[in-house]
Design a protein around this motif. Structure first.
Motif, PDB file in Angstrom:
ATOM      1  N   GLU B 113      14.453  18.154 -54.117  1.00 51.98           N
ATOM      2  CA  GLU B 113      15.350  17.029 -53.811  1.00 51.98           C
ATOM      3  C   GLU B 113      16.303  16.752 -54.963  1.00 51.98           C
ATOM      4  N   ARG B 114      15.846  17.042 -56.178  1.00 51.85           N
ATOM      5  CA  ARG B 114      16.711  16.886 -57.346  1.00 51.85           C
ATOM      6  C   ARG B 114      17.863  17.900 -57.277  1.00 51.85           C
ATOM      7  N   ASP B 116      18.986  19.330 -54.589  1.00 48.50           N
ATOM      8  CA  ASP B 116      19.867  18.967 -53.475  1.00 48.50           C
ATOM      9  C   ASP B 116      20.880  17.909 -53.905  1.00 48.50           C
ATOM     10  N   ARG B 117      20.401  16.961 -54.693  1.00 49.73           N
ATOM     11  CA  ARG B 117      21.313  15.900 -55.168  1.00 49.73           C
ATOM     12  C   ARG B 117      22.385  16.477 -56.091  1.00 49.73           C
ATOM     13  N   ILE B 118      21.951  17.416 -56.937  1.00 47.93           N
ATOM     14  CA  ILE B 118      22.912  18.053 -57.854  1.00 47.93           C
ATOM     15  C   ILE B 118      23.931  18.878 -57.061  1.00 47.93           C
ATOM     16  N   ALA B 120      24.821  18.422 -53.981  1.00 45.15           N
ATOM     17  CA  ALA B 120      25.686  17.520 -53.225  1.00 45.15           C
ATOM     18  C   ALA B 120      26.810  16.999 -54.132  1.00 45.15           C
ATOM     19  N   ARG B 121      26.446  16.755 -55.392  1.00 37.53           N
ATOM     20  CA  ARG B 121      27.430  16.238 -56.339  1.00 37.53           C
ATOM     21  C   ARG B 121      28.350  17.353 -56.847  1.00 37.53           C
ATOM     22  N   ASP B 176      31.644   9.470 -60.534  1.00 42.76           N
ATOM     23  CA  ASP B 176      30.660   9.209 -59.473  1.00 42.76           C
ATOM     24  C   ASP B 176      29.259   9.625 -59.922  1.00 42.76           C
ATOM     25  N   ALA B 177      29.201  10.775 -60.598  1.00 39.59           N
ATOM     26  CA  ALA B 177      27.893  11.276 -61.045  1.00 39.59           C
ATOM     27  C   ALA B 177      27.258  10.320 -62.050  1.00 39.59           C
ATOM     28  N   GLU B 180      26.067   7.127 -60.429  1.00 42.03           N
ATOM     29  CA  GLU B 180      24.801   7.347 -59.718  1.00 42.03           C
ATOM     30  C   GLU B 180      23.628   7.333 -60.704  1.00 42.03           C
ATOM     31  N   GLY B 184      20.474   4.583 -61.213  1.00 45.14           N
ATOM     32  CA  GLY B 184      19.071   4.996 -61.263  1.00 45.14           C
ATOM     33  C   GLY B 184      18.407   4.363 -62.477  1.00 45.14           C
TER      34      GLY B 184
END
Lengths: 355, 241
Positions: B113-114, B116-118, B120-121, B176-177, B180, B184
């Motif tokens: 999931e980490r 995937d987030r990277i 996506a960014r 944006d990164a 985010e 967190g």
């Protein structure tokens, strides 16, 4: 299967793959393809020096460590087996003990040199290893009671490795399968296993850390890797492989002396093998060692034939005289380094990239 | 103000015979983004490198979560959960994008999931996953450098000039990164020359000059005082456009 065996580290060039297949097949079938004492001796040297060059590539090519003590570890392995076989019974127990002791001493020494010296800059570390290797060579020649001094040690090997031993009655493909052939296959199989093991090391996450350290040690530290520890472990693995290579050569030669294992000329040869073959590739060690050993053993013969063929042309015949083989060998190296700055493997892979 | 996650007290750093930091005082509050601003040569990068132990502080103390880390080796500082993204796209060029990220995931293989987030960014990283990182463009290298720092949860990110030499579209992506990350549980200390970028992201600001910290404030207050910006950073009104 092959991918797993090579740890996903594929040649990435059709030509390179073809050359590697030829070398491995030729070595695997050497006793039958090239029967004769000299050719078998050359094949053994190629196997041993492939291991030695590959282990040096782990240091120089993958970790960026310049060491001049690699032949010292080679010698420690050789002397380990030689002393055990000369002092104890010529059996497998002595071979195992000698090899084990050699590997242990090599690893401990590599760890000590690494932990105390790898913090300094590359050039200073190289100088320290040079000093340690010189001191060890002097020690080996002075402790003649243990090492045989300048004359070295002659010893008997286990029965299955002696020329008189026969594995099968009669010939196989026209060749008597004697103890020398048994020794050859022992050397070949152990060398193959060691090269594959080292390929596994460099393809593992540990190998990635080594390459990261080679590229920028500060960045690797900033991620959380203790670079001195990683460099020291790499040195220990390389030293262990070099010691086993030394033990293999000791079993083949049945003689171990400073000239065969500790000479500085050997160190230069290993350096050339890695540079010409291609640093940081492992396959470069295979190509470099094969090329250099073949050149050292057959260039003189090839030049004698060429000189005879050109006997009508005065200057050319003189230039190709076998006594000048070292000059041509040197020229070959200069041309190799000039035309293949990234080594033969790098050049072949780049050609593939362009194609 | 939240309790400081990182604090520097009277930190002095020498590089060879040059005295670079002269008693730096810095507090990085937990959970926010602190901008470290200053003119060229003010000592911002040296401050980050001193925190990481890449330069050794000759005096003073660096404390992280109340623990004195002044004398810790760089690798040990990193193991506390402090990630450092140096300027000039500091990636490992000979390693693939995948190897760069796996290398930075110290506690084991990166979590799906980490990743995937990277991705996506920074979609380019998925596209060039098996390519040597040296072949990436400048912006992609910077994305990789940031991705490497956030491949695992970190307590503190030290980022040196993340927008240097980047195209505006990539800078927007970076903003944006970082937003985010800020939302967190990550605390950020960012060195930046681009004040427009700094003002959009920063919660607090510390200004350095000549190896000293000369001003500390909230970003809102500092952004509102143009005379102060002019005096400390030499910024003109144009900078705010």
């Amino acid at each position: 299967m092959l991918r797993a065996l090579l740890s996903d580290n594929l040649p990435r060039s059709r030509w390179l793959a073809a050359v590697l297949i030829v070398i491995v097949l030729a070595l695997a079938l050497a006793p039958f393809l090239f029967p004769g004492a000299k050719s078998l001796n050359v094949a053994v040297k190629i196997c041993v020096f492939i291991v030695l060059a590959a282990s040096y590539d782990l240091l120089l090519g993958y970790t960026g460590i310049v060491s001049f003590a690699h032949t010292m570890f080679f010698g420690i392995g050789g002397y380990g087996v030689a002393i055990a076989l000369a002092r104890l019974a010529p059996d497998w127990g002595a071979v195992a003990l000698g090899t084990g002791a050699g590997v242990l001493v090599a690893v401990v020494l590599a760890a000590l040199i690494g932990l105390f010296s790898l913090r300094v800059r590359t050039i200073f570390f190289a100088m320290i290893t040079l000093a340690v290797a010189s001191a060890f060579a002097i020690l080996a020649s002075q402790l003649s009671g243990l090492t045989g001094g300048e004359d070295g040690l002659n010893y008997r090997v286990p029965e299955a490795l002696r020329p008189a031993f026969r594995l099968v009655e009669g010939d196989v493909l026209g060749v008597a399968v004697n103890g020398r052939i048994m020794t050859y296959y022992l050397v070949f199989l152990v060398s193959l296993a060691l090269v594959l093991a080292m390929m596994r090391v460099v393809s593992s996450p540990f190998g990635s850390v080594l390459m990261a350290i080679r590229e920028n040690a500060f960045r690797a530290e900033a991620i959380g890797y203790r670079t001195v520890v990683y460099r020291t472990v790499a040195s220990c693995i390389a030293a262990a492989a070099a010691a086993v290579a030394g033990a293999l050569l000791a079993l083949w030669l049945r003689h171990t002396g400073p000239d065969t294992t500790l000479s500085f000329d050997l160190m230069i040869d290993i350096l050339l093998m890695v540079v010409i073959g291609g640093m940081g590739t492992m396959y470069g060690a295979v190509l470099g060692a094969t090329l250099l050993i073949l050149a050292q053993n057959y260039l003189q013969d090839a030049m004698a034939a060429a000189s005879q063929a050109a006997s009508g042309v005065p200057l050319v015949a003189n230039l190709l005289h076998p006594d000048r083989w070292l000059l041509w060998l040197g020229l070959l190296f200069i041309l190799c380094v000039y035309f293949f700055p990234t080594g033969i493997v790098g050049r072949l892979r780049a050609a593939r990239g362009r194609g | 103000m939240a309790e400081a996650l990182l604090s520097l007290r009277g930190v002095e750093t020498h590089i060879g015979r040059y005295h670079i930091l002269h008693g730096v005082e810095l507090d990085v509050p937990q959970g926010g983004l602190t901008m470290l601003l200053g003119r060229n040569g003010a000592g911002k990068t040296t401050t980050l490198r001193t925190i990481m132990g890449l330069w050794r502080a000759s005096a003073g103390a660096v404390r992280f979560e109340g623990r004195d880390i002044t004398r810790l080796a760089t690798a040990d500082v990193a193991r506390l959960g402090i990630a450092y993204v140096p300027e000039s796209m500091a990636i490992f060029a000979d390693l693939t994008v995948q190897e760069n990220l796996v290398l930075a995931a110290r506690s084991g293989p990166p979590r799906a999931e980490r990743l995937d987030r990277i991705f996506a960014r920074f979609p380019a990283l998925r596209r060039f996953w098996t390519l040597p990182a040296g072949l990436l463009s400048g912006g992609q290298k910077q994305m990789l450098a940031v991705a490497r720092a956030i491949i695992e949860p970190r307590r503190l990110l030290l980022i040196d000039e993340p927008t240097k030499g980047l195209a505006p579209a990539i800078i927007a992506n970076m903003i944006d990164a970082f937003r985010e990350l800020k939302d967190g549980d990550t605390t950020l200390l960012v060195v930046e020359q681009n004040f427009a970028f700094a003002r959009r992201l920063g919660d607090t600001v510390t200004v350095m000059d000549d190896g000293r910290t000369v001003h500390h404030d909230t970003m809102d207050a500092f952004a509102a005082d143009q005379a102060l910006q002019q005096r400390l950073l030499g910024l003109s009104m144009d900078t705010h456009q």
